[in-house]
Every structure is written in C-alpha cells, then in structure tokens.
Design an enzyme around this catalytic site. Structure first.
Site, PDB file in Angstrom:
ATOM      1  N   LYS A  40       0.846  -1.200   0.000  1.00 20.93           N
ATOM      2  CA  LYS A  40       0.000   0.000   0.000  1.00 20.93           C
ATOM      3  C   LYS A  40       0.884   1.254   0.000  1.00 20.93           C
ATOM      4  CE  LYS A  40      -0.468  -0.377   5.047  1.00 20.93           C
ATOM      5  NZ  LYS A  40      -1.319  -0.932   6.113  1.00 20.93           N
ATOM      6  N   HIS A 168      -6.669  -7.634  13.196  1.00 24.71           N
ATOM      7  CA  HIS A 168      -5.457  -6.807  13.187  1.00 24.71           C
ATOM      8  C   HIS A 168      -5.159  -6.412  14.625  1.00 24.71           C
ATOM      9  CE1 HIS A 168      -2.469  -4.377  11.214  1.00 24.71           C
ATOM     10  NE2 HIS A 168      -2.970  -3.234  11.620  1.00 24.71           N
ATOM     11  N   TYR A 266      13.774  31.545   5.647  1.00 24.95           N
ATOM     12  CA  TYR A 266      12.535  32.239   6.017  1.00 24.95           C
ATOM     13  C   TYR A 266      12.454  32.454   7.521  1.00 24.95           C
ATOM     14  CZ  TYR A 266      10.611  31.267   1.366  1.00 24.95           C
ATOM     15  OH  TYR A 266      10.390  31.212   0.026  1.00 24.95           O
TER      16      TYR A 266
HETATM   17  C1  LIG Z   1      -0.728  -1.828   6.891  1.00 25.73           C
HETATM   18  C2  LIG Z   1      -1.300  -3.102   7.390  1.00 25.73           C
HETATM   19  C3  LIG Z   1      -0.488  -4.227   7.552  1.00 25.73           C
HETATM   20  C4  LIG Z   1       1.020  -4.182   7.405  1.00 25.73           C
HETATM   21  O1  LIG Z   1       1.579  -3.652   8.589  1.00 25.73           O
HETATM   22  P1  LIG Z   1       3.142  -3.723   8.850  1.00 25.73           P
HETATM   23  O2  LIG Z   1       3.305  -3.217  10.228  1.00 25.73           O
HETATM   24  O3  LIG Z   1       3.774  -2.823   7.843  1.00 25.73           O
HETATM   25  O4  LIG Z   1       3.557  -5.130   8.667  1.00 25.73           O
HETATM   26  C5  LIG Z   1      -1.085  -5.427   7.896  1.00 25.73           C
HETATM   27  N1  LIG Z   1      -2.432  -5.500   8.085  1.00 25.73           N
HETATM   28  C6  LIG Z   1      -3.229  -4.434   7.975  1.00 25.73           C
HETATM   29  C7  LIG Z   1      -4.677  -4.588   8.229  1.00 25.73           C
HETATM   30  C8  LIG Z   1      -2.696  -3.199   7.643  1.00 25.73           C
HETATM   31  O5  LIG Z   1      -3.499  -2.128   7.549  1.00 25.73           O
END
Ligand SMILES: *Cc1c(COP(=O)(O)O)cnc(C)c1O
Length: 371
Positions: A40, A168, A266
C-alpha cells in the site's frame, strides 16, 4: 506531480535488501503459510510495482493494498497473484473489483447486502475477507452474532466467495502482551462460529509474524520489515537481520562563506555567530523533507552538517565544516563515510515513526532501483 529528473536528488531503492527481508521471513513461516507483501501507499514510498516484482522473486504469494486503485495498479502491471484490499471499498466499485479479481475486506452485513444488489444478476464473483474488530477499533465485525449472520449470507448468495477472515492487532510490537492476548482470545471466540474455515485465516502484520508467529494462521500480511525496518522502531529485536532498502541523497548546489551575524532562511530563525560555510541543497518539504527537520544533521564527506534555518519548499541550507565543491554528495538517509542516517533517526527527531517518514517522500523525488 512530475518527477524531477533533472535535479540531483534521488531515492535509491536496493532491491536485494527487499529480497532478503522478504525471503528470510518466507523461509521462517511454518505450515506453508502464505506471505502477502503489503505494498500500500506506493510500497511505503519505495514504489509498489518494483517492490511487488522483487517480492514475487523472494517468495511472496500475494499482495495487500489499502485501496482499490493500488490493486488496479498491480493488475495493470500484470500481476496475477491474489490481491487483498485492506480498507473498506465503495459499493459502486463492486463490479470493477470483481472484474479485476481483487479481494475485498468486509466489515458489515449491510455492505454485503448492498453489494449483492449489484452482483446478483451478473456472473461476477467477489472474493470476500471478513474483518474482525478484536480491539483495534478501526474496521470489522463487533461480535460473533453479526459475524455468523454475514457468513450465512455469503453462503446463500453465490456471487460471493468467502475467501478469508482476519483481524489486526494494536500492540503486537510491544513487550507487554496483555492487550495482545486479549485480542487473541476475542479472535478465538469469533472463530467458534466459523465452520468450515475459509481458505485464508490471517492475523499477522509484520510485528505479529516476527514476534507472535504461533498465531499466524495460514497467511501473513508482511509490510514494514520487507522494507528493512523494525516495526517496533528498535524497541524489540527482530529474529533476523533486516536490511533497510531506502536511501536518499542529493548534492550541494551552492556553497558560500557567510559573515558573522548573517541570517539564513525564512523567518531569519538562524543567525551565524561566526564566519561559516553554508551549503544549499535542492530538496525541501515538497519532497517530504518536513520542516520539523530543521536542526537535523545531514552527512557530507562523513561530517554531520545541521540543517540551518527553516526547510523551504524546494531547498534547504546546511552548515558545512569547510568549503566543498558544488556537486558534493549530501546524504539524507543512508551511509556516508563511517556514519549512517536511518529513517528511524529522522522519525525520532521529528517525533513520529519511520512508516510515516517513508510515506512522506513525494513523487517529485525520482526513485532509482539498484541490485
Ligand atoms: C498496513 C497493514 C499491515 C502491514 O503492517 P506492517 O506493520 O507494515 O507489517 C497489515 N495488516 C493491515 C490490516 C494493515 O493495515
């Protein structure tokens, strides 16, 4: 945004580092678990297509992206592997997603019903991963009853392929396991209503895969360590050596001796106390060098040279120990002499994480691939 090809400032991406970081984890995975490389946000700034190519050579079985366009980019480049969109997709894109053979994350029965309205009179098949909110509080089903209803709905409507289920973790990169274990137990409770299990059961981002591999299921979503960065920022040690893939260099385009009591940049926020050599570097916040980096030292001929005055949109000034020729290399990330600047050093200085620093580099910076 155009790529500035006629300026000497470049992100150098070492593909062999990415290869080693992915291959090491792929070799370590138990039970033939699949490794989906997370590409991503343009491969965390490293270039999604180039990272994906290297990932396949290193043993990756599929890809995760955050949004549809990132998946389409991979399909258009010819990748045939499974691609999972980790965020919630728009209902109006359902046909396109199915045509591209991309998998979606679904977090509600409502979404499935609306998608089915579009799909039901077609011969399209949509691959679905159900997301479970076990404590991240972002997206996902909240309880087993809702989950069960969604699974039943998927089974009854044959435009869906129930391909995966996942959660997650919020704290997989921390020493304290209390919250992690709570999420694991909630996940196990959810899974009691999942029978039979779909093809992919996955819970692991990098941190989980590195440090809690017993939870992995049969697929991991491997991101940051593939780029050679420690998800914990160094706080917890990885099980194998990681090789940072990205470096960033530019050059001195102007070098001058400045008299005492002369201000730079600046706001005139920096004023020389004595005579000083000041070098100008053609890179700025429009490239992702944030204004918070004022005062941070870049490397020139092995010397640490602080950014003096404010970072401008396209240029910044550094204090040099001596006169250097125009064209002298300036290292912003990477090795120079016996010194090195890491993305973590920049993150520490700017009070953020290396993930964000990598994502800040804009497309104006040209990306050069080596090895
Ligand atoms: C971005 C993401 C990952 C990857 O996370 P890392 O810490 O870079 O391994 C895995 N699962 C989800 C749902 C994510 O959004």
């Amino acid at each position: 945004m155009v790529v500035a090809k006629h300026r000497n400032a470049e992100l150098i991406i070492d593909r062999s580092a990415i290869y080693k970081n992915i291959n090491a984890e792929k070799q370590r995975l138990q039970n033939n678990a699949a490794l989906f490389m997370v590409v991503k946000a343009n491969g965390y700034g490293h270039g999604a297509i180039q990272v994906a190519e290297t990932a396949v050579k290193a043993g990756a079985d599929g890809f995760c992206v955050a949004m549809l366009d990132e998946g389409i980019e991979l399909r258009d480049a010819g990748f045939k592997q499974p691609i999972l969109i980790l965020g919630i997709s728009r209902i109006e894109d359902v046909s396109l997603i199915a045509q591209k053979n991309i998998s979606v994350t679904v977090a509600s029965l409502e979404w499935l019903k609306r998608a089915n309205e579009i799909l039901k009179n077609t011969n399209l098949l949509l691959h679905v991963h159900l997301g479970l909110d076990t404590g991240m509080g972002r997206i996902g089903f909240q309880n087993a009853t809702e989950l069960k209803a969604a699974i039943d709905y998927l089974k009854k409507n044959n435009n869906f392929d129930f391909e995966g289920i996942f959660t997650h973790f919020a704290t997989a990169d921390e020493h304290d396991k209390t919250y992690f274990d709570l999420q694991v137990s909630r996940f196990n409770d959810f899974m009691k209503v999942v029978n039979p299990r779909p093809k992919y059961v996955h819970v692991s981002n990098t941190a989980t895969s590195l440090w809690h591999s017993q939870c992995n299921g049969n697929m991991v979503r491997y991101g940051i360590a593939g780029y050679g960065l420690n998800p914990s920022g160094g706080y917890v040690k990885p099980p194998f050596k990681l090789y940072p893939a990205l470096s960033l260099t530019s050059e001195i385009v102007h070098c001058k001796l400045v008299s005492p009591n002369h201000s730079i940049g600046y706001g005139a926020t920096y004023t020389t106390k004595e005579q000083q050599w000041i070098g100008t570097v053609p890179i700025g916040y429009a490239d992702g060098i944030t204004r918070k980096m004022q005062g941070f030292s870049l490397l020139v001929n092995g010397y640490e040279c602080p950014i003096v005055g404010r970072v401008c949109m396209d240029q910044l000034m550094i204090k040099l120990p001596e006169e250097v020729p125009v064209g002298t290399k300036v290292t912003i990330v990477g090795k120079n002499g016996d010194k090195e600047i890491t993305l973590q050093d920049i993150a520490n200085y700017c009070d953020t994480i290396h993930y964000e620093v990598a994502c800040l580099f804009t497309n104006r910076l040209k990306r050069v691939y080596i090895n």
